[in-house]
Design an enzyme around this catalytic site. Sequence first.
Site, PDB file in Angstrom:
ATOM      1  N   HIS A 158       2.572  -6.146   9.277  1.00 36.50           N
ATOM      2  CA  HIS A 158       2.414  -4.766   9.761  1.00 36.50           C
ATOM      3  C   HIS A 158       1.458  -4.683  10.946  1.00 36.50           C
ATOM      4  CE1 HIS A 158       4.795  -3.288   6.512  1.00 36.50           C
ATOM      5  NE2 HIS A 158       3.914  -3.598   5.578  1.00 36.50           N
ATOM      6  N   ASP A 193      10.156  -9.256   3.016  1.00 38.19           N
ATOM      7  CA  ASP A 193       9.245  -8.367   2.316  1.00 38.19           C
ATOM      8  C   ASP A 193       9.947  -7.025   2.109  1.00 38.19           C
ATOM      9  OD1 ASP A 193       5.992  -8.108   1.878  1.00 38.19           O
ATOM     10  OD2 ASP A 193       6.901  -6.195   2.439  1.00 38.19           O
ATOM     11  N   HIS A 195       8.861  -4.144   2.633  1.00 36.73           N
ATOM     12  CA  HIS A 195       8.543  -3.240   3.732  1.00 36.73           C
ATOM     13  C   HIS A 195       9.002  -3.844   5.065  1.00 36.73           C
ATOM     14  CE1 HIS A 195       5.378  -2.574   0.618  1.00 36.73           C
ATOM     15  NE2 HIS A 195       5.680  -1.317   0.847  1.00 36.73           N
ATOM     16  N   ASP A 282       7.353  -8.322  -3.127  1.00 38.47           N
ATOM     17  CA  ASP A 282       7.189  -6.941  -3.549  1.00 38.47           C
ATOM     18  C   ASP A 282       8.501  -6.175  -3.679  1.00 38.47           C
ATOM     19  OD1 ASP A 282       7.365  -7.206  -0.813  1.00 38.47           O
ATOM     20  OD2 ASP A 282       5.592  -6.019  -0.356  1.00 38.47           O
TER      21      ASP A 282
END
Length: 341
Positions: A158, A193, A195, A282
């Site tokens: 990120h 991931d 996200h 995740d």
Amino acid sequence: MKVVYSNLHRGYVPGDVVENGLVRPSRDVPERLDALLRAVKNAGLDVVDASDHGRAPLAAVHSTAYLDFLANAYQEWQSSGLPGRVFPAVFETKSQAYRDDWSVIAKAGFFMRDQITPVDEGTWLAAYWSAQTALTAAELVKRGERQVYALCRPSGHHAGRNFGGGATYLNNVAIAAKWFARGGERVAILDVDVHHGNGTQDIFWNDDRFFFSSVHRSSAGYYPHFTGYRDEVGGPAARGSTFNWPLLENAADGEFVEGVKRCLGAALRQDPVAVFVSLGFDALASDPASGLRVTEQAFETIGTILRSIAVPVILVQEGGYDVGALESAASRLLSGFKVTE
């Protein structure tokens, strides 16, 4: 297969954070890497210490002003008489607005995208060595290893060129990939991931030497909110070098594995000399990120898929916050990967 690790991640303990207006404990606890370390040791893999490649590879990806902020913010915050950790409270969104003479409060609001990414006394050292962990993995592949796993914490995908967020500070996979490809080689990054890897996309948006693909839960109402849509395909100088495959909320094994296949297929069509994998766990149904409904079996399948890649593969750890499931999920992925010397 070698695994790279640095114990210096333990100095990063974020404590309570703020998400969507609510205070909660940070999910990025040191025990995450303890679980992953058990998985790789149980698999009989060779764990090596990260080595220091200095700040130059970080500066090849992130701006000098941002690196200086991360390195000095906590001390400046304390010197200003402010309590606790560095938390952004006001946000400046115009990238051209930055001033060196801003207060640390203003700098925090300029460089940090949210309030789940505080900066404390141990943040810079842990983030620095997380990046060095990924760099060491890339160096090992340069020396002839075919598969290396970088146990990075904090995560990185990120973090953009000039910002941090999503509990990430330095973009480990981007730093390692850019260092690896410094001779002009074509490199692919596959992000699995839950996200979207908005920071990685930001860094390579207009650089056609790097192909970035990501399978993730749709950012419609989900972090990082602003990016990860199918029509994002790269900047003017790199059209077609970005490939996003967003999934609907609660998508399960079939959709997730199919997304990995599509993203990897798109990456391999670029004929890269190596594939870097931003590896998150995740997407698990039990993960507190609550994005998808993936089982551990899917990660074993993904390991098998990654095993088929003909070029070197570097796994770079991103998210995964169900500490009770991490060891098992990582073991299943490594079982599918069945790494070779």
